[in-house]
Design a protein around this motif. Sequence first.
Motif, short mmCIF file in Angstrom:
data_model
loop_
_atom_site.label_atom_id
_atom_site.label_comp_id
_atom_site.label_asym_id
_atom_site.label_seq_id
_atom_site.Cartn_x
_atom_site.Cartn_y
_atom_site.Cartn_z
N SER A 171 0.84 -1.20 0.00
CA SER A 171 0.00 0.00 0.00
C SER A 171 0.87 1.25 0.00
O SER A 171 1.74 1.42 0.86
CB SER A 171 -0.90 -0.02 1.24
N ALA A 172 0.65 2.13 -0.98
CA ALA A 172 1.41 3.37 -1.13
C ALA A 172 2.91 3.11 -1.19
O ALA A 172 3.71 3.96 -0.80
CB ALA A 172 1.08 4.36 0.00
N ALA A 213 9.41 -9.29 9.90
CA ALA A 213 8.94 -8.30 10.87
C ALA A 213 8.38 -7.09 10.13
O ALA A 213 8.37 -7.04 8.90
CB ALA A 213 10.10 -7.88 11.79
N PHE A 214 7.89 -6.13 10.90
CA PHE A 214 7.43 -4.88 10.29
C PHE A 214 7.85 -3.71 11.15
O PHE A 214 8.01 -3.82 12.37
CB PHE A 214 5.91 -4.87 10.07
N ASP A 215 8.05 -2.59 10.49
CA ASP A 215 8.47 -1.35 11.14
C ASP A 215 7.21 -0.57 11.51
O ASP A 215 6.44 -0.18 10.64
CB ASP A 215 9.35 -0.55 10.18
N THR A 216 6.99 -0.35 12.80
CA THR A 216 5.80 0.39 13.23
C THR A 216 5.86 1.86 12.81
O THR A 216 4.84 2.54 12.82
CB THR A 216 5.63 0.31 14.75
N GLU A 217 7.05 2.34 12.45
CA GLU A 217 7.20 3.72 11.99
C GLU A 217 7.54 3.76 10.49
O GLU A 217 8.26 4.62 10.02
CB GLU A 217 8.28 4.43 12.81
N PHE A 218 6.97 2.81 9.75
CA PHE A 218 7.24 2.70 8.32
C PHE A 218 6.93 3.97 7.55
O PHE A 218 7.55 4.27 6.52
CB PHE A 218 6.43 1.54 7.73
N GLY A 274 -0.89 11.85 6.39
CA GLY A 274 -2.17 11.18 6.61
C GLY A 274 -2.04 9.89 7.39
O GLY A 274 -2.82 9.61 8.30
N ILE A 275 -1.02 9.10 7.06
CA ILE A 275 -0.84 7.82 7.75
C ILE A 275 -0.32 8.04 9.17
O ILE A 275 -0.76 7.39 10.12
CB ILE A 275 0.09 6.90 6.94
N ALA A 276 0.59 8.98 9.34
CA ALA A 276 1.15 9.25 10.67
C ALA A 276 0.09 9.73 11.65
O ALA A 276 0.20 9.53 12.86
CB ALA A 276 2.28 10.26 10.57
N SER A 277 -0.97 10.38 11.12
CA SER A 277 -2.01 10.92 11.99
C SER A 277 -3.06 9.87 12.39
O SER A 277 -3.91 10.14 13.24
CB SER A 277 -2.71 12.09 11.30
N LYS A 300 -1.88 -2.33 11.92
CA LYS A 300 -2.59 -3.28 11.07
C LYS A 300 -2.13 -3.16 9.62
O LYS A 300 -1.92 -4.18 8.94
CB LYS A 300 -4.10 -3.05 11.15
N MET A 301 -1.93 -1.94 9.15
CA MET A 301 -1.44 -1.72 7.79
C MET A 301 -0.06 -2.34 7.62
O MET A 301 0.22 -3.01 6.63
CB MET A 301 -1.40 -0.21 7.50
N ALA A 302 0.81 -2.13 8.61
CA ALA A 302 2.16 -2.67 8.54
C ALA A 302 2.14 -4.19 8.58
O ALA A 302 2.88 -4.86 7.84
CB ALA A 302 3.01 -2.12 9.68
N TYR A 303 1.30 -4.74 9.43
CA TYR A 303 1.20 -6.20 9.57
C TYR A 303 0.71 -6.83 8.27
O TYR A 303 1.29 -7.81 7.78
CB TYR A 303 0.24 -6.53 10.71
N MET A 304 -0.35 -6.28 7.69
CA MET A 304 -0.90 -6.86 6.46
C MET A 304 0.08 -6.78 5.31
O MET A 304 0.28 -7.75 4.57
CB MET A 304 -2.21 -6.15 6.10
#
Length: 200
Positions: free
Chosen positions: A49-50, A91-96, A112-115, A123-127
Amino acid sequence: MTTQHARLDDAALDQLFLGARTHNAWLDAPVADEVLQQLYALTRMAPTSANSQPGRIVFVKSPEAKERLKPALSPGNLDKTMSAPVTAIIAFDTEFYEKLPELFPARDMKSGIASRPAEVREKMAYMNSSLQGGYFILAARALGLDCGPMAGFDNAKVDAAFFPDGKWKSNFLINLGHGDAAKLHPRNPRLDFDEACRIA
């Protein structure tokens, strides 16, 4: 002008899908760091995504790193993981989203995503890291490696051992190397098209 891609031949489809298996026993054959670099070069081409690319990978290879991983493994996954030449922590970066100005320069996606609430970002990072993990398996098979993806571990212990700053979080593990085909059990059944699919 559009281009229609050629179908892969049967040998390639067999290597990637039909003949590929989840391995639990491994040959004593190392995996070179250069191959792991090639593997990531293919994995990073996964759609996300993006173009957010939240997936992060730790290749657990050294005896010291394996000892750090060991306490997090369930008993059923212990021996096969300790004997694997490499175990990849997907793994995933929570601050991606911090990388989005570089990865998606066409417009400001970071703000937009940071807010969004932390649980929505996670959830976005996990998926998306799960999608990248799927590409990782196909890329590994394309490079002649075998995989043993698995859950069956304590995420909190893995995160404490490998990601103590809390920024990255583990998703799942993939044992990696050259599988011992002599120790494979018969393949379990798969659902037929009519059981799993609908054409709407």
